[in-house]
Motif scaffolding. Structure first.
Motif, short mmCIF file in Angstrom:
data_model
loop_
_atom_site.label_atom_id
_atom_site.label_comp_id
_atom_site.label_asym_id
_atom_site.label_seq_id
_atom_site.Cartn_x
_atom_site.Cartn_y
_atom_site.Cartn_z
N THR A 47 0.81 -1.23 0.00
CA THR A 47 0.00 0.00 0.00
C THR A 47 0.84 1.28 0.00
OG1 THR A 47 -1.73 -1.23 1.11
CG2 THR A 47 -1.96 1.16 1.10
N PRO A 48 1.86 1.41 0.86
CA PRO A 48 2.65 2.64 0.83
C PRO A 48 3.25 2.90 -0.56
CG PRO A 48 3.17 1.41 2.82
CD PRO A 48 2.30 0.53 1.98
N LYS A 50 2.16 1.91 -3.46
CA LYS A 50 1.10 2.29 -4.41
C LYS A 50 0.65 3.72 -4.17
CE LYS A 50 -1.58 -1.76 -5.75
NZ LYS A 50 -2.53 -2.64 -5.06
N GLU A 51 0.31 3.98 -2.89
CA GLU A 51 -0.24 5.30 -2.55
C GLU A 51 0.75 6.42 -2.85
OE1 GLU A 51 -3.45 4.57 1.03
OE2 GLU A 51 -1.41 5.11 1.58
N GLU A 54 1.01 9.22 -5.84
CA GLU A 54 0.31 10.51 -5.99
C GLU A 54 0.60 11.48 -4.85
OE1 GLU A 54 -3.63 10.68 -7.58
OE2 GLU A 54 -3.52 8.56 -8.09
N ASP A 55 1.62 11.19 -4.09
CA ASP A 55 2.03 12.05 -2.97
C ASP A 55 2.81 13.23 -3.55
OD1 ASP A 55 2.92 11.47 0.30
OD2 ASP A 55 4.13 12.89 -0.86
N ARG A 149 -1.34 12.17 6.07
CA ARG A 149 -1.13 10.71 6.04
C ARG A 149 0.14 10.35 5.26
NH1 ARG A 149 -5.80 9.15 3.62
NH2 ARG A 149 -4.95 7.04 3.60
N HIS A 151 1.83 8.52 3.28
CA HIS A 151 2.14 8.30 1.86
C HIS A 151 1.15 8.94 0.92
CE1 HIS A 151 3.93 4.93 4.24
NE2 HIS A 151 5.01 5.44 3.66
N THR A 152 0.23 9.76 1.47
CA THR A 152 -0.69 10.50 0.59
C THR A 152 -0.68 11.96 1.00
OG1 THR A 152 -2.54 9.92 2.04
CG2 THR A 152 -2.25 8.57 0.09
N ARG A 160 -8.32 16.39 -2.16
CA ARG A 160 -8.10 15.04 -1.64
C ARG A 160 -7.21 15.04 -0.40
NH1 ARG A 160 -5.17 12.53 -6.57
NH2 ARG A 160 -4.21 14.57 -6.29
#
Ligand code: HEC
Ligand code: HEC
Ligand code: HEC
Ligand code: HEC
Ligand code: HEC
Ligand code: HEC
Ligand code: HEC
Ligand code: HEC
Ligand code: HEC
Length: 369
Positions: A47-48, A50-51, A54-55, A149, A151-152, A160
């Motif tokens: 998840t990190p 992937k996320e 878009e960070d 958060r 990684h986002t 967002r």
């Protein structure tokens, strides 16, 4: 005093082994970290990766090593070698240093965005959150990645983002609205619920008026602390300047300060600020004045008189307004009368501040009719 002893040592150790990132390094080829993490098949590790795509940090060319350290070129597990500066998953105290390494460095940050503030860590340290985490070791309070958060991370202007005005209440409320999480602390957990019933949230969420306040507008972004009694008026006064100025001159401002009563919030609440109406004034059931005044004392008598005056004024205004409308429909020239009526309306609006001297309304009223 800033960070505690262990924190400073961690910081030194961290700085010693991690190379300072530069915009040039940011253009480096894709990291081994991402390639492997995307393939691992364990959500916690995938998840990190992937996320993060878009960070904002990815957008600026940074990779995993910007926060975690390690060797970006290695393809195997040796990428995560502490000798290469790898720090693993930062602890909640350590996060402050990880982020602050760049965000507190004006010279470094200027290369990317000269307008961006670099006082987040300094401010955070003075906050209720920061003091508890860094001085008392309380890891349940908010650290940087509780509100941003990990990684986002996105700028506050991005809808967002967890810190976009429409998202902030939820971000803070995730802890402050959770009675189980906040068990053991002396603070109530009703702020989110109450705020969601306020006129401020309504303006923000329904009308899309981003000038209406959410949690951080009253509490500060990084210096989150309850506005003490002495500066509640200032908090509200940032936006309601006219009200704040007239309140400061009032008898109430002096006596409330002596009583330890929280200024504006005494009558308006802090989280559940609702639309103000005439019913708040006077000695009726919904009036705020009755909390302290009785029909016998001077304040109570004045409250009743003010209410009566406003009711009369309003009835007269409505009558005049109806007459004018009829006249206009009948084809008469009414612009001057309309102008005067508008002035009377302004006076009515002004009169609604209960600390105001009603004579100003009376004066305008008498001069017109
Ligand atoms: C060859 C595959 C591979 C590569 C390359 C790799 N990792 Fe990992 N990473 C793993 C595995 C497997 C774990 C879980 C094992 C563990 O917890 O030690 C892990 C765990 C982690 C964790 C979580 C540690 C914790 O304490 O929970 C972080 C953070 C991390 N990696 C970051 C990185 C970074 C940064 C890089 C690049 C410098 C990197 N990884 C490169 C496979 C890899
Ligand atoms: C801006 C800093 C930053 C960057 C860049 C970053 N991380 Fe993290 N990461 C963190 C922090 C901080 C944590 C600790 C958890 C928290 O505070 O939310 C973390 C936690 C993790 C974890 C543990 C997750 C868990 O739930 O236990 C993994 C795995 C991880 N990161 C992998 C990566 C990978 C792979 C990349 C690159 C794609 C990356 N990180 C980039 C800051 C970052
Ligand atoms: C390697 C340096 C570095 C590290 C470490 C780092 N940042 Fe950043 N951060 C940046 C840069 C550079 C930008 C882009 C600034 C810009 O162009 O607006 C940025 C942007 C941001 C933004 C958006 C700012 C805006 O309004 O544009 C936030 C929020 C943010 N970072 C929070 C964090 C947090 C929280 C951490 C720790 C988990 C962290 N950063 C770690 C360098 C870093
Ligand atoms: C990770 C959970 C968490 C998040 C997210 C969080 N807080 Fe807190 N906050 C706490 C805890 C725990 C305390 C300690 C309660 C106490 O002081 O008794 C606290 C304390 C406070 C206090 C009282 C400080 C003091 O000195 O007494 C205020 C005000 C506050 N938070 C506001 C906010 C605001 C505003 C946000 C969002 C911008 C926020 N918090 C986000 C957990 C959180
Ligand atoms: C209690 C929640 C909270 C914590 C903790 C927090 N932030 Fe923020 N941060 C915010 C909010 C809310 C904003 C958005 C401000 C706005 O709307 O302009 C923000 C904005 C930012 C920005 C954008 C520039 C700015 O200052 O407005 C950066 C960079 C940033 N934070 C970094 C950090 C770092 C680094 C830490 C840890 C030391 C941290 N934040 C801790 C809530 C928090
Ligand atoms: C319109 C301004 C305003 C907004 C918006 C606001 N607060 Fe407050 N908050 C205050 C004031 C004023 C106090 C009381 C300070 C005092 O009495 O000393 C307070 C007190 C607090 C406290 C201390 C405990 C308590 O309830 O008295 C916490 C925690 C808190 N607020 C969290 C939040 C959170 C979370 C949000 C968003 C959901 C929020 N606040 C929104 C003004 C505001
Ligand atoms: C960030 C700006 C901001 C802050 C801070 C703020 N307000 Fe407001 N407030 C607004 C806006 C915008 C509105 C909706 C438009 C309007 O009525 O002016 C509003 C509406 C109101 C209303 C309803 C007005 C009506 O016409 O019925 C009251 C009462 C009020 N606020 C009181 C407060 C109090 C008390 C505080 C402090 C605890 C406070 N406000 C803090 C911006 C703010
Ligand atoms: C003693 C109680 C009391 C205090 C203290 C108080 N207010 Fe009010 N406020 C009222 C009442 C009552 C009304 C509604 C009057 C009416 O509608 O007839 C009102 C109306 C308002 C309105 C709506 C005005 C309008 O024109 O629609 C705003 C905004 C407001 N107050 C903000 C504030 C701010 C900001 C402070 C602190 C600087 C404050 N008030 C202090 C009782 C109070
Ligand atoms: C939190 C308690 C509190 C609330 C609520 C409150 N007052 Fe007062 N008020 C006081 C105190 C205390 C005094 C000072 C009495 C004195 O000087 O002996 C005062 C004084 C006054 C005075 C001056 C009286 C004099 O002796 O000259 C007026 C007028 C007044 N209040 C009207 C109102 C109105 C109207 C409201 C409702 C909108 C209201 N008050 C709400 C506590 C309050």
């Amino acid at each position: 005093m800033g960070v505690g002893g262990t924190g400073s040592l961690l910081m030194l150790g961290f700085l010693a082994v991690v190379a300072w990132p530069t915009p040039a390094a940011a253009q480096a080829p894709p990291e081994g970290c991402v390639a492997c993490h995307l393939e691992i098949g364990d959500d916690r590790l995938v998840t990190p990766a992937k996320e993060f795509q878009e960070d904002i940090h990815a957008g600026k060319g940074f990779g995993c090593t910007a926060c975690h350290g390690g060797d970006p070129k290695a393809a195997g597990m040796e990428a995560m070698d502490p000798a290469k500066g790898y720090i693993g998953k930062p602890g909640r105290q350590q996060v402050v240093q990880v982020c602050g390494r760049c965000h507190s460095d004006a010279r470094f940050m200027r290369q990317y965005n000269p307008a961006l503030r670099v006082d987040q860590v300094a401010e955070y340290r003075t906050s209720g959150h920061g003091r508890r985490l860094l001085e008392a070791g309380d890891t349940k309070v908010a650290t940087c990645t509780s509100c941003h958060r990990a990684h986002t991370i996105r700028p506050p202007s991005d809808p967002r983002s967890s810190v976009h005005p429409l998202m902030v209440a939820e971000t803070c409320g995730a802890c402050h609205g959770d009675a189980k999480y906040m068990k053991g602390y002396p603070v109530p957990t009703d702020q989110l619920e109450k705020y969601r019933r306020s006129v401020h949230w309504k303006m923000l969420s329904v009308k899309g008026d981003l000038s209406a306040p959410t949690c951080n507008d009253c509490h500060g972004n990084h210096g989150a602390a309850p506005p003490g009694v002495s500066w509640v008026g200032n908090v509200c006064g940032q936006c309601h300047t006219v009200m704040a100025v007239s309140f400061a001159k009032s008898r109430h401002a002096k006596v409330f300060a002596q009583m330890g009563s929280p200024g504006c919030a005494t009558c308006h609440e802090n989280h559940e600020v609702t639309e103000a109406g005439d019913e708040m004034l006077g000695l009726g059931a919904a009036a705020v004045c009755t909390r302290c005044h009785s029909p016998e004392d001077r304040g109570g008598k004045t409250a009743a008189a003010m209410r009566e005056q406003i009711d009369t004024l309003r009835a007269e205004y409505d009558k005049a307004h109806t007459i004018l409308q009829k006249a206009e429909h009948a084809g008469m020239e009414v612009s001057q009368a309309q102008f005067e009526l508008n002035e009377a309306k302004n006076a009515l609006v002004k009169a609604r501040g209960p600390w105001r001297n009603c004579s100003s309304v009376e004066r305008v009223w008498r001069s017109r009719w």
